[in-house]
Design a protein around this motif. Structure first.
Motif, PDB file in Angstrom:
ATOM      1  N   THR A 103      75.524  17.479  21.373  1.00  0.00           N
ATOM      2  CA  THR A 103      75.337  17.313  22.813  1.00  0.00           C
ATOM      3  C   THR A 103      76.679  17.219  23.521  1.00  0.00           C
ATOM      4  O   THR A 103      76.883  17.856  24.562  1.00  0.00           O
ATOM      5  CB  THR A 103      74.491  16.057  23.101  1.00  0.00           C
ATOM      6  N   THR A 121      78.016  19.889  26.246  1.00  0.00           N
ATOM      7  CA  THR A 121      78.400  19.426  27.584  1.00  0.00           C
ATOM      8  C   THR A 121      79.835  19.819  27.900  1.00  0.00           C
ATOM      9  O   THR A 121      80.123  20.307  29.003  1.00  0.00           O
ATOM     10  CB  THR A 121      78.229  17.893  27.685  1.00  0.00           C
ATOM     11  N   SER A 136      67.940  24.563  38.425  1.00  0.00           N
ATOM     12  CA  SER A 136      67.730  23.257  37.789  1.00  0.00           C
ATOM     13  C   SER A 136      67.080  22.284  38.773  1.00  0.00           C
ATOM     14  O   SER A 136      66.188  21.522  38.393  1.00  0.00           O
ATOM     15  CB  SER A 136      69.033  22.692  37.234  1.00  0.00           C
ATOM     16  N   ILE A 168      65.101  19.502  36.404  1.00  0.00           N
ATOM     17  CA  ILE A 168      65.816  19.164  35.177  1.00  0.00           C
ATOM     18  C   ILE A 168      67.312  19.156  35.480  1.00  0.00           C
ATOM     19  O   ILE A 168      67.744  19.634  36.533  1.00  0.00           O
ATOM     20  CB  ILE A 168      65.490  20.136  34.019  1.00  0.00           C
ATOM     21  N   SER A 169      68.083  18.653  34.546  1.00  0.00           N
ATOM     22  CA  SER A 169      69.526  18.595  34.774  1.00  0.00           C
ATOM     23  C   SER A 169      70.143  19.990  34.681  1.00  0.00           C
ATOM     24  O   SER A 169      69.555  20.912  34.095  1.00  0.00           O
ATOM     25  CB  SER A 169      70.201  17.668  33.750  1.00  0.00           C
ATOM     26  N   TYR A 173      72.626  20.822  32.865  1.00  0.00           N
ATOM     27  CA  TYR A 173      72.890  21.100  31.457  1.00  0.00           C
ATOM     28  C   TYR A 173      71.624  21.584  30.741  1.00  0.00           C
ATOM     29  O   TYR A 173      71.670  22.490  29.920  1.00  0.00           O
ATOM     30  CB  TYR A 173      73.468  19.871  30.758  1.00  0.00           C
ATOM     31  N   GLU A 174      70.493  20.961  31.071  1.00  0.00           N
ATOM     32  CA  GLU A 174      69.228  21.404  30.485  1.00  0.00           C
ATOM     33  C   GLU A 174      68.910  22.837  30.896  1.00  0.00           C
ATOM     34  O   GLU A 174      68.437  23.632  30.088  1.00  0.00           O
ATOM     35  CB  GLU A 174      68.086  20.477  30.892  1.00  0.00           C
ATOM     36  N   MET A 175      69.175  23.178  32.148  1.00  0.00           N
ATOM     37  CA  MET A 175      68.904  24.532  32.623  1.00  0.00           C
ATOM     38  C   MET A 175      69.805  25.538  31.916  1.00  0.00           C
ATOM     39  O   MET A 175      69.343  26.628  31.535  1.00  0.00           O
ATOM     40  CB  MET A 175      69.085  24.629  34.143  1.00  0.00           C
ATOM     41  N   TYR A 226      70.927  25.233  28.950  1.00  0.00           N
ATOM     42  CA  TYR A 226      70.356  25.346  27.609  1.00  0.00           C
ATOM     43  C   TYR A 226      69.122  26.248  27.605  1.00  0.00           C
ATOM     44  O   TYR A 226      68.981  27.111  26.739  1.00  0.00           O
ATOM     45  CB  TYR A 226      69.999  23.972  27.050  1.00  0.00           C
ATOM     46  N   VAL A 227      68.239  26.059  28.571  1.00  0.00           N
ATOM     47  CA  VAL A 227      67.016  26.870  28.659  1.00  0.00           C
ATOM     48  C   VAL A 227      67.373  28.349  28.791  1.00  0.00           C
ATOM     49  O   VAL A 227      66.813  29.197  28.088  1.00  0.00           O
ATOM     50  CB  VAL A 227      66.137  26.412  29.851  1.00  0.00           C
ATOM     51  N   ASP A 231      69.012  29.585  25.502  1.00  0.00           N
ATOM     52  CA  ASP A 231      68.008  29.688  24.441  1.00  0.00           C
ATOM     53  C   ASP A 231      67.132  30.916  24.652  1.00  0.00           C
ATOM     54  O   ASP A 231      66.837  31.646  23.700  1.00  0.00           O
ATOM     55  CB  ASP A 231      67.161  28.421  24.393  1.00  0.00           C
TER      56      ASP A 231
END
Length: 67
Positions: A7, A11, A38, A43-44, A46-48, A50-51, A54
């Protein structure tokens, strides 16, 4: 511990990309678009990232598999 390390590395990589976008107007627009997505998704940032990453990797692997 391993998850925290991954993580933290993710980041830091995203943070480095954000800093690099300061010198590239096109890339800066992409960063803004990701930020807007995001917020819309609740969502954050960072999560976006990642999505999106991915999804791109999954599509690439699927195309390779089909070949």
């Amino acid at each position: 511990m391993f998850d925290k390390l991954i993580t933290d590395q993710f980041t830091k990589t995203v943070d480095d990309l954000i800093l690099a976008s300061e010198n590239d107007a096109s890339f800066k627009e992409v960063i803004k678009w990701i930020d807007m997505q995001s917020v819309k998704s609740g969502i954050s940032f960072y999560e976006m990232v990642y999505v999106i990453t991915d999804k791109q990797l999954t599509q690439k692997k699927a195309k390779q598999f089909l070949r």
